[in-house]
Design an enzyme around this catalytic site. Structure first.
Site, PDB file in Angstrom:
ATOM      1  N   ASP A 399       0.872  -0.908   0.032  1.00 20.15           N
ATOM      2  CA  ASP A 399      -0.069  -0.150   0.068  1.00 20.15           C
ATOM      3  C   ASP A 399       0.972   1.395  -0.034  1.00 20.15           C
ATOM      4  O   ASP A 399       2.088   1.172   0.266  1.00 20.15           O
ATOM      5  CB  ASP A 399      -0.773  -0.071   1.159  1.00 20.15           C
ATOM      6  CG  ASP A 399      -1.559   1.343   1.591  1.00 20.15           C
ATOM      7  OD1 ASP A 399      -2.134   1.745   0.596  1.00 20.15           O
ATOM      8  OD2 ASP A 399      -1.539   1.557   2.479  1.00 20.15           O
ATOM      9  N   ASP A 597      -1.997  -1.191   6.192  1.00 18.79           N
ATOM     10  CA  ASP A 597      -2.222  -0.742   7.590  1.00 18.79           C
ATOM     11  C   ASP A 597      -3.199  -1.521   8.540  1.00 18.79           C
ATOM     12  O   ASP A 597      -3.661  -1.355   9.344  1.00 18.79           O
ATOM     13  CB  ASP A 597      -2.716   0.648   7.527  1.00 18.79           C
ATOM     14  CG  ASP A 597      -4.050   0.814   6.985  1.00 18.79           C
ATOM     15  OD1 ASP A 597      -4.843  -0.239   6.398  1.00 18.79           O
ATOM     16  OD2 ASP A 597      -4.658   1.914   6.827  1.00 18.79           O
ATOM     17  N   ASP A 601      -7.088  -1.813   4.316  1.00 21.32           N
ATOM     18  CA  ASP A 601      -6.537  -3.060   3.221  1.00 21.32           C
ATOM     19  C   ASP A 601      -6.787  -4.258   3.749  1.00 21.32           C
ATOM     20  O   ASP A 601      -6.356  -5.276   3.121  1.00 21.32           O
ATOM     21  CB  ASP A 601      -5.104  -2.771   3.108  1.00 21.32           C
ATOM     22  CG  ASP A 601      -4.489  -1.602   2.591  1.00 21.32           C
ATOM     23  OD1 ASP A 601      -5.040  -1.038   1.455  1.00 21.32           O
ATOM     24  OD2 ASP A 601      -3.670  -0.592   3.055  1.00 21.32           O
TER      25      ASP A 601
END
Length: 776
Positions: A399, A597, A601
């Site tokens: 991410d 995190d 996600d």
């Protein structure tokens, strides 16, 4: 050898962990199953051979914990109830008196080569040393089990029957002594977990009274005082004072962190300087340390794929070898071979060599040492299967926001498009709406407005999240909408030909009032200093690296330039798009990990083979989401985790190969005409020790190397949600998290001094009608 436990327990069920010191290898773990599984009220039984524990899910109304202990102790397994988070290890510096006496008598018997009558002392050595082995063997046979104790009893009585008294005494003493050595070695391996459990002090000093209380009696919002040189006893927030704190015990970060009023502190961290008063925000059992220990303990109770295979192999291997040994003893006797003594002795040697202890323990010990070493590094790997998968990953997806970048946004600029509105009114509307959001962008916007003397309104009505686009709500009767380009295009605020904002490396948000476009803001987010190094280390290990982000392509390409041009970037992805990309990576490369995190996600983390959540110290949500949890925000922990996982997998292979090689060697020696009972015992138990010590090398991590400065953004510990598209204003998952976020409202005293603009909708622009006319 372990068994998986169901994650969700029926409401009536209770999970109890028992210390079972009588377990020495996998065959005795099978004995535990034989004892407990038939009992009424028992749902699931899990045995951890190395830790010598058994975890049972049972209905306390049908069978109590004490009844389970009694059932185990009838088989002489030395069981007792263990509280979660307590490791019970044997503290014996010397073997027990029976073992010592047996050894002394064996030494005397060896002088029979000089004075023959001393050979009878061997029988005394056997009589003193064998009772414990015999009791456990009888208990196993009573449940139709062939464990190491049964094999040893057969070998000893067989040797006595053949007249090899000295050989029988050697087997008894060497086996008992080797078991003690193995227990000591196992305890050393378990000591790493015990050190985790002892991180937090057991007492705390109450700030108001100076009274010292047990930590388990401390309630939430209690003020405790901690001075330099002491460990923080509870998770909480600093309310007075300031300090530099060492959090390495939790995060693996060796750089001290400065704490001030409002900073989060965790139980087990060490106050290096100053003095602080901490308001408790979690009970002892809910602290970051307690959660970490529970995760490590639960991970030890989960089998890896290799472990399950070895267990299945051993299930058929031992009976098979016993049948072969019986055939070797019986067939020559039936056929009236000349040297029947030789064949019977050979069968006894094969029985000893057949013991699967070293083989069965080879994988659990490597797993436990790997998980414990990871925990000391600030990595929580939630099971042997995840450790194994991490060692085999071929691709990893990151991410962007809050993972590769700091996640601490700064407002670059804020521009009005509608010139009839004062800029302070836009500050006011934005801060009022964003004050109810938990996104890091929201924090940046509220703080930016405050820096211009604008405070948010406390009266926002009909606040709602627009999935994938932004947020909206009424501020003083004005409908305010803030979102990304998708929201702006849908509302007709923008067209690519009429309006363009340079988005290179910038997150852009668009603001509308009563469905009219009035302005925009731009925010920047810095790449983490260690991101490029972490990615490079992963690529050196042959792992394909991809960035998956909801931000704009231009912003993603800027990150790509800063981290590495050879990294693939996928931009403008919604959460479901990230899931699809993970599926594509798995199809193309194989085992794939996802780093995020742990909240926004979650779909991608769940879709990956290994989900890695970072910066989760103190965050229960993120910890529960991922397969691997990094307690800090240092990205370099990820390649370290992969290296550790690969090292643990190598230890697995080495241990299994060594165990099988020793057995094959002694099979060969025995059939080659050099059988020896005592040598077989030494080889078998010696292999167990070598397997344990080889695995313990995983715990010898160099602690001199430090990590980068602790990420300041992680100290704020606010709930973060990843941008859905290029503006980063996707609040899709925030609706369920509002209760976790405390609005960023200032102290009352400060509010009275700050400027608060009058509501545009209530006069400054002539009300709603005037406003409509202005825009027309």
């Amino acid at each position: 050898m372990t068994d998986d436990i169901e994650a969700k327990l029926p409401s009536a069920m209770q999970k109890t962990t028992f210390t079972v010191l009588g377990i020495c290898c996998g065959s005795e773990a099978a004995l535990v199953h034989k004892i407990l599984n038939p009992l009424e009220g028992i749902e699931n039984v899990s045995v951890n051979v190395l830790a010598k524990t058994t975890t049972v899910i049972h209905d306390p109304s049908e069978i109590s914990a004490s009844q389970i202990v009694n059932a185990l102790n009838k088989a002489k397994l030395k069981a007792g109830i263990r509280e979660l988070g307590q490791v019970k290890t044997r503290k014996q510096s010397w073997p027990n008196a029976n073992v010592i006496a047996s050894g002394v008598l064996l030494l005397v018997a060896m002088f029979s080569y000089i004075y023959q009558p001393l050979i009878w002392v061997s029988l005394a050595s056997i009589a003193i040393g064998i009772p414990g082995i015999l009791r456990r063997g009888i208990a196993a046979l009573g449940r139709c089990m062939l464990d190491i104790n049964v094999l040893m009893v057969i070998a000893v009585f067989g040797a006595v029957g053949l007249g090899d008294y000295l050989e029988g005494a050697s087997v008894v003493f060497l086996f008992a002594f080797a078991q003690w050595l193995e227990a000591k070695s196992s305890d050393k391996a378990q000591a790493s977990l015990e050190s985790l459990m002892n991180l937090a002090p057991r007492t705390a000093v109450i700030a108001e009274t100076g009274e010292t209380l047990d930590v388990k009696d401390i309630r939430i919002n209690t003020l405790v005082s901690v001075k330099a040189g002491e460990r923080v006893p509870v998770d909480g927030v600093v309310v007075t004072g300031g300090s530099t704190i060492d959090e390495s015990s939790l995060t693996g970060e060796f750089m001290p962190v400065d704490k001030e009023v409002g900073s989060k502190v965790w139980a087990g961290s060490v106050v290096l300087t100053g003095f602080i008063n901490v308001a408790t925000k979690a009970l002892e059992e809910d602290s970051a340390v307690a959660r970490m220990v529970k995760l490590v303990e639960d991970a030890q109770s989960q089998r890896s794929n290799i472990e399950a295979f070895i267990e299945k192999f051993a299930k058929y291997y031992t009976p098979g070898v016993v049948l072969i040994a019986a055939g070797i003893a019986v067939v020559p006797w039936v056929l009236s071979f000349q040297d029947v003594h030789h064949w019977i002795y050979l069968s006894l040697v094969l029985l000893v060599v057949a013991c699967p202890c070293a083989l069965v323990i080879s994988t659990p010990v490597a797993k436990v040492c790997g998980l414990s070493a990871a925990a000391k590094m600030g990595l929580i790997i939630k099971g042997g299967n995840h450790l194994e998968a991490l060692a085999k990953i071929k691709a990893i997806a990151f991410d962007k926001t809050g993972t590769l970048t700091e996640g601490a946004f700064e407002v670059v600029d804020m521009q009005l498009v509608e010139q009839k509105i004062d800029i302070n009114h836009m500050f006011y509307w934005i801060s009022s709406l964003e004050n109810l959001s938990s996104h890091p962008i929201a924090k940046a916007l509220v703080e930016y407005s405050r820096s211009h003397g604008i405070q948010p309104s406390r009266e926002v009505k009909e606040f709602r999240i627009i999935p994938g686009e932004g947020i909206s709500g009424y501020v003083d009767d004005c409908l305010i909408q803030i979102g990304n380009a998708q929201l702006a295009f849908r509302n007709g605020w923008l067209s690519e030909n009429e309006f363009y904002i340079n988005e290179a490396g910038i997150t852009v948000g668009y603001v509308g009032m009563d469905n009219h476009f009035i302005g925009y803001f731009r925010l920047g987010d810095q790449v983490r200093g260690e991101a490029a190094q972490a990615v490079h280390e992963l690529q050196k290990q042959g792992i394909e690296v991809t960035i998956l982000t909801g931000d704009s392509k231009a912003a993603a390409e800027l990150i790509q330039k800063q981290i590495g041009e050879n990294i693939k970037v996928e931009a403008s992805l919604a959460p479901e798009d990230k899931m699809k990309k993970i599926a594509e990576l798995k199809e193309k490369w194989g085992l794939t990990a996802m780093v995020g995190d742990g909240i926004n996600d979650a779909p991608a983390l769940a879709a990956s083979d290994v989900g890695i959540a970072m910066g989760v110290a103190g965050s229960a949500v993120a910890t529960e989401t991922a397969d691997v949890a990094l307690m800090s925000n240092d990205l370099r922990k990820i390649p370290e985790a992969v290296k550790l996982a690969k090292a643990a997998l190598r230890k697995n292979y080495q241990n299994v190969a060594l165990s099988l090689a020793v057995k094959l060697l002694f099979f060969g020696l025995a059939f080659g005409g050099m059988p020896s009972l005592w040598a077989a015992v030494v080889a078998d138990m010696g292999t167990c020790l070598v397997v344990i010590f080889n695995s313990m090398l995983l715990l010898q991590k160099d602690k001199k190397g430090g990590s980068s400065t602790f990420d300041k953004a992680s100290e704020q510990l606010y709930i973060r949600v990843e941008p859905g598209l290029d503006s980063g204003c996707n609040r899709t998952l925030q609706g369920n998290l509002e209760g976790l976020h405390e609005p960023l409202l200032p102290p009352k005293e400060k509010e009275e001094k700050e400027e608060r603009p009058r509501s545009c909708c209530k006069g400054c622009c002539g009300g709603a009608k005037g406003k409509e006319a202005d825009f027309k």
